[in-house]
Design an enzyme around this catalytic site. Structure first.
Site, PDB file in Angstrom:
ATOM      1  N   HIS A 260     -94.115 -14.836  -3.485  1.00  0.00           N
ATOM      2  CA  HIS A 260     -94.707 -14.385  -4.761  1.00  0.00           C
ATOM      3  C   HIS A 260     -94.904 -15.447  -5.915  1.00  0.00           C
ATOM      4  CE1 HIS A 260     -95.897 -11.379  -7.863  1.00  0.00           C
ATOM      5  NE2 HIS A 260     -94.806 -12.067  -8.546  1.00  0.00           N
ATOM      6  N   ASP A 262     -96.250 -16.306  -9.363  1.00  0.00           N
ATOM      7  CA  ASP A 262     -96.973 -15.760 -10.641  1.00  0.00           C
ATOM      8  C   ASP A 262     -97.967 -16.885 -11.055  1.00  0.00           C
ATOM      9  OD1 ASP A 262     -95.528 -13.471 -11.262  1.00  0.00           O
ATOM     10  OD2 ASP A 262     -93.756 -14.824 -11.002  1.00  0.00           O
ATOM     11  N   ASP A 372     -95.028  -7.040  -8.158  1.00  0.00           N
ATOM     12  CA  ASP A 372     -94.323  -6.912  -9.338  1.00  0.00           C
ATOM     13  C   ASP A 372     -95.259  -6.836 -10.453  1.00  0.00           C
ATOM     14  OD1 ASP A 372     -92.558  -8.360 -11.064  1.00  0.00           O
ATOM     15  OD2 ASP A 372     -93.479 -10.332 -11.124  1.00  0.00           O
ATOM     16  N   HIS A 577    -100.379 -10.404 -14.422  1.00  0.00           N
ATOM     17  CA  HIS A 577     -99.328  -9.493 -14.891  1.00  0.00           C
ATOM     18  C   HIS A 577     -98.219 -10.268 -15.687  1.00  0.00           C
ATOM     19  CE1 HIS A 577     -97.351 -10.366 -10.718  1.00  0.00           C
ATOM     20  NE2 HIS A 577     -96.466 -10.491 -11.681  1.00  0.00           N
TER      21      HIS A 577
HETATM   22 ZN   LIG Z   1     -94.912 -11.758 -10.815  1.00  0.00          ZN
END
Ligand SMILES: [Zn+2]
Length: 1059
Positions: A260, A262, A372, A577
């Site tokens: 994952h 970001d 997430d 996000h």
């Molecule tokens: Zn994230």
């Protein structure tokens, strides 16, 4: 006989095995101490430091200075490039040789000009395999480069992870040497650790646990770390244990590699590009070595970055995608926030994403992937289905602070009734390591065991940790099918969902939004980012509409498809996000504001270009084109530019000169030139202008009354609202004895996640902000617009000024607000106690609205003490209601009869400067008769957010107004008009219209258009034609049928231009 177990002591046996594999204790004689054999230093080490993120070709041309192990470098966000010259000793022929590298920061190894692997301590990547078996004639001398970014996996927080970055951090190289790696020792270590995990995880009530423990104990007995010839016997013991199969009823765990990343968070966007390269190149290396290893990768934007910056790596990703090992997932441009993006932007996340995946990897994604994100809109199921997606994976609801979500596998029914199959990996993580613990938790925690026998298991270090490791894969492979444990198989998300789907007969259904009971401050934090989001959504809407009209009406006009794609992608990127939510560091917020500035400036240029095209061909003096970009008639007071940069409101109508019109009635939806819609028609329609304020209504106590004949507003001498009356019925909207427009301040100190969380207990610290009498003054004197304004000292450091504005003909009163905000851990809201009683309030969401309770009966109710909404919220009882509209806010709540809009927060981490400074925003209050649907609240909120455009054009505006589209039903909103992305019949001369049902009703509707349409076909959100979707055109009208909150897309093929 050696190895016969003599004692039955659980603890000593267990700890004995632990010490045998310990990296801390007894490494002089235990097995772990033998993992590496001989070592030698690298032949030469040199480096150079740079504040830039340089491409490889440029970096290797720089001057490198000699360096040694122990070298310190920095500061934060710089990069240190190391040149590593090495020679493998000849004596190591036949051995596996690693470059062992330990440094702070995130490293990437380059070999022969290509990135090959990450070296990141935090992601357990500290060795690079130079050869898995050195051959006699192999090249033994080699030069590598290691690019080390001066930031950790999670940025460079000063003291704590989410603290603002420490700009002065230093980083150190602590190891750089060659070493012989003992693969057989590694295998034994993996087995022993798994056996220990099983012994501990299954516990002393379980016979399999003892079998695991005694197998491990026996292995220690037979294994002499100094004598590799003893290893096979130990290995055989493990193989026998793991070869004892489970039964048919075993639960199956589908393990998928993941990382994952970001897209920006505690580091800037630019570092993410390198994080992607470091992580995915490592995944590629594992795919090469493990043909069954499957890696799921989301976010088209990240793949695009890698394509542009690392074309070699991109080609490898495509190659492994063909083999089915590299699996693009998600379908979206980025993993966006699930609450704040508008409906159309949500659609564009998929449209841009799916088209990118199709173009680069030959197919679209079949599952939405958002592990997430801080909550999920009730419209997502419909949007997913419209984008070819029936499956959804997330796990964030496991973070709920109050209620434990009751399902891990379930059907999710959206606002319109669309269904998707959802799975939450029951281990509650997307960064598993492959331990027995996690495997057991996945089954134990699964709320749907017995209903379905499959679970997902996402493993790998995220955020630049390089994703999975070989050790994780070794563990999961070993656990494949062993009695006492769930079966583990390496699967793709598609395999997981097929298994879930075929086993879905007993699954439950969850209806409505998936609300995260945490991170509710993200609806408010970083108000400027929120404002940029709302404003840029509006700009792109308007640009697309005007450009589409220009395309339809002008053969010469070139639709700015490439520019719009670029601007949309910037907007979508900011909807990541941790960006639109405001949970990012200052560097990211600054980049985000630059993205918005780009959209604003290029968007305005594109608007002017389209406006000029619409007015072309009519010579004459410069004029103003007044455009209504909403699909219904409206009459509004408009501020028009006057020479010298000022604005004018109150000029008398003068049909010959459009610049003279302060009031423009756009009698035709979408496009109305001011000259064709003189102010006079408003006056005649409404009789005399009854707007009055100030002098006639100023009382001796200093209060001011504004009245436009529709509503009457009374403000007390400090600017609070003491009365709001619907004139026709005399009905009062403000609760008896209460005041509205009451600013309130709360202490806002969360438990940890500062930018993210506002806690329930903040409500206990409510302090009304009291103004000083006599600060209220009349602003605009009346006529078309009346206003009053006041100043309010919120605290010694922060102040607010507000103009309360009422326009002629307008059903709502606006509050233009300016705040200078300099606080720490305070939350500013504004409250309106309504004379309305209802147990549910209504909030706008994407393409619709939903109800949430106004009471705290159950834990599910009070956990929603702070919620999100888009442009409006409403509290209605039978026959009457009060709506609160806004132009850039998202946080809201209604408790009892008090509507509350969340305005500003002041968190200090991860951005200590978040929200400090000047803010401007507008909210509006609309009392209404009947339901909010019949009263036109939805349209009013659109009007507030999409003011009439007055665009200067080089020639005169068209002498007559015209309308491009209108709808026969007030329940249907034409949200978007754009050029079709790719239409087979024509790349350029087709439009796509997006419409939705906004009232929550079944309705038939006629769409009327004045554009030259050749053919109309229903299509999905990705603009793919519905084979049975041909819509007959009758007299420039076509009939559409909607169910509640249904979104429909229509492809309109334009007739060829006249010549
Ligand atoms: Zn994230």
């Amino acid at each position: 006989m050696a190895g016969a177990p003599a004692l039955k002591h659980w603890r000593t046996t267990l700890e004995r095995v632990e010490k045998f594999v310990s990296p801390l204790y007894f490494t002089d004689c235990n097995l772990r101490g033998r993992l590496f054999g001989e070592s030698c230093p690298v032949a030469a080490l040199s480096c150079f430091l740079t504040p830039e993120r340089l491409p490889y070709q440029e970096a290797v041309r720089q001057d490198f200075s000699p360096a040694q192990v122990g070298y310190s470098f920095g500061p934060t966000w710089w990069t240190c490039w190391f040149r590593v010259e090495l020679t493998i000793p000849e004596a190591w022929v036949g051995q596996e040789v690693h470059l062992c590298w330990e440094s702070d920061g995130e490293g990437l190894v380059w070999r022969d000009g290509e990135p090959v692997q990450s070296l990141t301590k935090e992601g357990e990547k500290t060795s690079y395999i130079l050869t898995d078996r050195l051959g006699e004639g192999d090249l033994r001398s080699l030069t590598l480069y290691v690019e080390v970014a001066c930031n950790g996996l999670l940025g460079a927080g000063k003291g704590s992870m989410i603290a603002a970055p420490d700009p002065e951090k230093t980083f150190q190289l602590s190891r750089a040497e060659l070493a012989v790696f003992h693969r057989d020792v590694h295998k034994l270590l993996v087995d022993l650790e798994l056996l220990l995990g099983i012994a501990k995880g299954l516990g002393e009530d379980n016979q399999r646990s003892f079998q695991a423990l005694y197998t491990a104990n026996q292995m220690v007995n037979v294994c002499d770390p100094a004598q590799p010839e003893t290893f096979p016997v130990a290995q055989a013991l493990a193989t026998r244990f793991f070869g004892q199969r489970g039964g048919e009823s075993q639960h199956t765990i589908h393990a998928t590699g993941h990382c994952h990343i970001d897209t920006a968070w505690l580091w800037p966007f630019k570092e993410t590009i390198r994080k992607c390269a470091r992580s995915w190149v490592t995944a590629v290396q594992l795919m090469e070595q493990n043909p069954k290893f499957i890696f799921a990768c989301s976010q088209a934007q990240q793949l695009e970055w890698v394509r542009n910056h690392y074309p070699g790596l991109h080609a490898r990703l495509q190659e492994f995608a063909c083999r089915g090992q590299f699996v693009p997932v998600g379908g979206t441009w980025v993993e966006m926030d699930g609450n704040l993006p508008g409906g159309e932007a949500m659609v564009r996340q998929f449209l841009q994403g799916q088209n990118f995946f199709l173009q680069e990897f030959g197919k679209m994604c079949s599952e939405f992937w958002l592990p997430d994100t801080f909550g999920y809109s009730a419209q997502l199921p419909q949007i997913m289905r419209g984008c070819g997606i029936r499956h959804f994976l997330t796990q964030k609801l496991s973070w709920n602070l109050v209620n434990s979500f009751p399902h891990h596998t379930f059907f999710w029914e959206g606002l319109d009734g669309s269904h998707v199959l959802v799975h939450f990996p029951p281990g509650d993580s997307y960064g598993m390591q492959g331990s027995v613990d996690e495997v057991l938790k996945t089954v134990a925690n699964n709320r749907d065991k017995g209903r379905t026998n499959h679970s997902a298991f996402l493993f790998g270090f995220g955020d630049g940790g390089g994703g999975p490791t070989q050790t994780m894969l070794d563990r999961l492979t070993r656990l494949g099918n062993t009695d006492g444990l769930p079966r583990v198989q390496l699967s793709s998300p598609k395999q997981l969902f097929s298994a879930l789907e075929s086993d879905s007969g007993q699954l439950c259904t969850w209806v409505g939004e998936l609300f995260l009971e945490l991170h509710n401050g993200t609806y408010t934090t970083h108000a400027q980012i929120k404002k940029g989001n709302r404003e840029c959504e509006r700009i792109l809407h308007d640009v697309e509409l005007l450009s589409s009209l220009a395309l339809a009406r002008s053969a010469q006009f070139l639709y700015p498809a490439a520019r719009l794609q670029h601007l949309w992608r910037l907007l979508l990127l900011n909807q990541f996000h941790d960006v639109v939510t405001g949970s990012c560091i200052q560097l990211v917020a600054e980049d985000a504001m630059c993205h918005y500035a780009d959209i604003r400036s290029h968007g305005n240029t594109l608007l002017s270009t389209a406006a000029a095209a619409l007015c072309a061909g009519e010579p004459g003096p410069e004029g103003l084109l007044v455009v209504n970009t909403l699909p219904w008639k409206r009459t509004e007071v408009l501020a028009l530019p006057k020479p010298g940069g000022a604005h004018s409101l109150d000029l008398t109508p003068s049909p010959g000169d459009s610049a003279q019109h302060g009031l423009c009635s756009c009698s035709c939806p979408y496009l109305a030139a001011a000259p064709a819609a003189p102010a006079a028609c408003v006056r005649s329609a409404r009789g005399s202008c009854r707007l009055s304020l100030a002098a006639p209504f100023t009382k001796t106590d200093g209060s001011v009354t504004l009245d436009n004949g529709i509503i009457r507003v009374r403000l007390d001498p400090t600017g609070r609202l003491t009365s709001l009356v619907l004139v026709a019925s005399g009905r009062e909207a403000i609760a008896e004895g209460a005041v509205g427009n009451q600013f309130v301040l709360f202490d806002d100190v969360p438990l940890y996640w500062d930018a993210w969380d506002v806690m329930d207990y903040h409500l206990e610290t409510r302090k009304p902000v009291l103004g000083q009498a006599g600060t209220l003054a009349v602003g605009t004197e009346g006529g078309l617009r009346g206003s009053a304004w006041f100043l309010l000292q919120i605290t010694p450091n922060s102040r607010l000024s507000q103009e309360v504005v009422l326009d002629v003909g307008c059903p709502y009163v606006r509050f233009h607000t300016e705040v200078h905000w300099h606080e720490a851990h305070k939350f500013l809201k504004v409250e309106f106690p309504a004379r309305v009683r209802c147990s549910q309030a209504t909030y706008e969401v994407q393409f619709g609205h939903l109800q949430r309770p106004t009471h705290y009966n159950t834990s599910w109710d009070w956990a929603r003490f702070e919620v999100w909404a888009h442009r409006w919220m409403d509290l209605s009882e039978h026959g009457f209601g009060l709506a609160l509209l806004n132009d850039c806010k998202y946080g809201a709540s209604v408790r009892g009869s008090v509507l509350s809009l969340s305005l500003l927060r002041a968190p200090k981490a991860p951005d200590a400067t978040a929200d400090m400074g000047r803010h401007e925003f507008t909210y509006a209050l609309m009392p209404h008769k009947g339901s909010f649907q019949d009263a036109g609240v939805i349209r009013a909120a659109y009007s507030l957010n999409f003011p009439l455009l007055a665009l200067p054009v080089p020639g005169p505006a068209p002498a007559t107004s015209w309308s491009a589209f209108s709808l026969s039903s007030p329940a249907v909103v034409l949200e978007t008009v754009k050029q079709a992305e790719t239409s087979p019949e024509s790349q350029s001369r087709a439009l796509v219209l997006r419409l939705y049902e906004a009232h929550g009703s079944h309705v038939d509707c006629w769409l009327h258009t004045s554009l030259p349409i050749q053919e109309a076909i229903l299509c999905d959100l990705l603009e793919r034609r519905n084979p049975a979707g041909h819509v007959p055109l009758q007299d420039n009208r076509l009939k559409l049928t909607f169910s509640p909150f249904q979104v429909q897309s229509l492809l309109l093929v334009l007739q060829p231009p006249p010549n």
